[in-house]
Enzyme design. Structure first.
Site, PDB file in Angstrom:
ATOM      1  N   HIS A 199       0.839  -1.219   0.047  1.00 52.42           N
ATOM      2  CA  HIS A 199      -0.016   0.049  -0.013  1.00 52.42           C
ATOM      3  C   HIS A 199       0.946   1.016   0.025  1.00 52.42           C
ATOM      4  O   HIS A 199       0.342   2.555   0.234  1.00 52.42           O
ATOM      5  CB  HIS A 199      -0.870  -0.143   1.228  1.00 52.42           C
ATOM      6  CG  HIS A 199      -2.347   0.503   0.896  1.00 52.42           C
ATOM      7  ND1 HIS A 199      -3.015   0.527  -0.220  1.00 52.42           N
ATOM      8  CD2 HIS A 199      -3.187   1.087   1.579  1.00 52.42           C
ATOM      9  CE1 HIS A 199      -3.900   1.372  -0.251  1.00 52.42           C
ATOM     10  NE2 HIS A 199      -4.273   1.567   0.911  1.00 52.42           N
ATOM     11  N   CYS A 200       2.207   0.984  -0.057  1.00 48.42           N
ATOM     12  CA  CYS A 200       3.055   2.236   0.235  1.00 48.42           C
ATOM     13  C   CYS A 200       4.036   2.630  -1.270  1.00 48.42           C
ATOM     14  O   CYS A 200       3.778   3.638  -1.908  1.00 48.42           O
ATOM     15  CB  CYS A 200       3.982   2.119   1.207  1.00 48.42           C
ATOM     16  SG  CYS A 200       2.954   2.173   2.829  1.00 48.42           S
ATOM     17  N   ILE A 201       4.920   1.422  -1.304  1.00 52.89           N
ATOM     18  CA  ILE A 201       5.867   1.801  -2.345  1.00 52.89           C
ATOM     19  C   ILE A 201       5.427   2.312  -3.926  1.00 52.89           C
ATOM     20  O   ILE A 201       5.760   3.139  -4.369  1.00 52.89           O
ATOM     21  CB  ILE A 201       7.032   0.589  -2.231  1.00 52.89           C
ATOM     22  CG1 ILE A 201       7.473   0.476  -1.005  1.00 52.89           C
ATOM     23  CG2 ILE A 201       8.216   1.106  -3.185  1.00 52.89           C
ATOM     24  CD1 ILE A 201       8.188   1.505  -0.299  1.00 52.89           C
TER      25      ILE A 201
END
Ligand SMILES: NC(=O)c1ccc[n+]([C@@H]2O[C@H](COP(=O)([O-])OP(=O)(O)OC[C@H]3O[C@@H](n4cnc5c(N)ncnc54)[C@H](O)[C@@H]3O)[C@@H](O)[C@H]2O)c1
Length: 438
Positions: free
Chosen positions: A276-278
């Site tokens: 959900h981030c990178i």
């Protein structure tokens, strides 16, 4: 009460742990944070829009892998953590941390709807003497430009009547060494008084606090960290494509380069970015900088290269089968691991989903194994349920290792497989003509 008294009162409540702590958004970030503050001695109220999560929490049941029931249960039973769907709870809170999702829209623009809706709900029950901290990853300026105006509609003044900060969440699900408690916490406020209050708050429950001058600096810290990672992965993926073309083992190259004791940090290629981030956060930065007339060219380029990796993996599978005189169409491909990284149960943005989608489009028959993921939905593909690894590998024409879970027995998997495409170097040290490495 004067403004100075208001501030002194909140400080005292934080220091003697009588402050009523609120966490809005009880997911991978919010729930571990709630647990840390409860363990530190605060009473924590969690607010979430999902009634099923709230119901499970009220029973002391965790749905987040890093939060065991044995830790959560006693805190719920002792009344240290409670959960509700009703924002009216904010009326009785002294602090609120916002940990709601920040996805991208299909157009790769930030979707701020969750932050706006949470801030508006909080504003309905907002009162003087509160500390509000946004933790959701977002573009620089969000706390100042988006959250502050919503809270200031109350007529209260930031830095005097209430305190507002941004503190990036750096949690790394499944990491046994670094968790919410011991990951240093960066915090920056709208005013110096806000930073001071935010730092005081976190230092009650977390081991290391890193104050920075403004909320925008704190927002940018998170985006630097994740952009650094995304671009380095993009670079090493491109190196992997080059090595593949000229017949060099990229994994051996990286291992040898990593022996340099300074000036080099190993990153590893793979089947594509997940989580959900990178894959998402750097686009928050590029969206913001575009408005300032700067094209974030490294981000766009790394995004393109990383986005090509699932296609590269599927081409590898097809070529490997063709080398054995088999077409991909109609072949049985077994995917080992669908979570976006090792030993976790999260499939958000997982490259496995893209790989399955692409293989399905090319007419392959697909099964998968993942001890953490009992079933998956992939766009345009009929729902899949997980199968045992070794029997499926024996039946498959080709196995693709997409996620290198540590529970998999790789020697047995190699033995059971006819052909195996390894996108993670999980078969390091094994030598066989059956292995096709990334
Ligand atoms: N998961 C990670 O590893 C990680 C790491 C660092 C930062 N982050 C960031 O932290 C933020 C939260 O991520 P997450 O992984 O915990 O997401 P999540 O989806 O696991 O949890 C978010 C929770 O917020 C709830 N929610 C949504 N809208 C709400 C609203 N208006 N009011 C109250 N609750 C609401 C959802 O129901 C859900 O339970 C995101 O910005 C993410 O980018 C996540």
């Amino acid at each position: 009460m004067s403004k100075a008294q208001l501030k002194a009162q909140l400080k005292a409540k934080i220091e003697n742990k009588t402050a009523q702590v609120g966490i809005v958004g009880l997911g991978y970030v919010g729930l571990p944070l709630a647990v840390e503050f409860a363990k530190a001695g605060f009473t924590v109220t969690g607010v979430d829009v999902q009634a099923d999560k709230v119901a499970r929490l009220q029973k002391g049941e965790s749905y987040v892998q890093d939060v065991p029931n044995s830790e959560l249960g006693p805190l719920v039973m002792a009344g240290r953590i409670r959960a509700t769907t009703d924002f009216a709870a904010v009326s009785n809170l002294d602090t609120v941390n916002i940990c709601v999702p920040t996805p991208l829209r299909k157009t790769k623009d930030p979707d701020m709807s969750y932050i706006i809706s949470a801030a508006q709900e909080i504003a309905r029950y907002f009162h003087a003497g509160m500390l509000v901290t946004l933790e959701s990853t977002t573009y620089p300026g969000t706390t100042d430009e988006l959250v502050l105006p919503v809270l200031e509609k109350s007529g209260l003044k930031v830095g005097e009547d209430f305190f507002l900060c941004f503190s990036p969440e750096r949690v790394d699900p499944g990491n046994p060494k670094y968790q919410t408690l011991n990951i240093p916490k960066v915090v920056g406020g709208i005013t110096p008084a806000c930073t001071e209050m935010g730092a005081l708050f976190y230092s009650q429950a977390l081991q290391t606090v890193v104050p920075v001058s403004t909320s925008s600096v704190a927002e940018m810290v998170k985006l630097l960290e994740n952009t650094f990672r995304m671009i380095n992965i993009g670079l090493v993926n491109e190196i992997a494509l080059m090595c593949d073309r000229i017949g060099i083992n990229v994994w051996e190259v990286i291992d040898a380069a990593a022996t340099k004791p300074f000036g080099f940090m190993p990153f590893y290629p793979g089947p594509g970015l997940g989580g959900h981030c990178i894959p998402i956060d750097p686009f928050y930065l590029s969206w913001k900088t575009k408005q300032a007339g700067i094209e974030a060219r490294f981000i766009e380029l790394a995004g393109y290269i990383n986005g090509q990796m699932p296609h590269f993996v599927v081409d590898k599978v097809q070529n490997a089968l063709n080398d054995h005189s088999k077409p991909l169409k109609g072949s049985h491909i077994h995917i080992a691991g669908v979570a976006y990284k090792r030993d976790i149960d999260d499939v958000r943005e997982s490259p496995a989903l893209d790989i399955i989608h692409l293989l399905d489009r090319r007419g392959a028959k697909i099964t998968y194994s993942d001890p953490f993921v009992p079933k998956i939905k992939v766009d345009g593909v009929k729902d899949l349920t997980q199968h045992d690894l070794l029997p499926s590998a024996r039946q498959a024409d080709c196995v693709v290792i997409v996620t290198d879970h540590s529970q998999f027995d790789y020697a047995a998997l190699l033995d059971a497989s006819r052909l195996i495409v390894d996108t993670r170097n999980a078969l390091k040290g094994h030598h066989s003509s059956k292995i096709v490495r990334l």
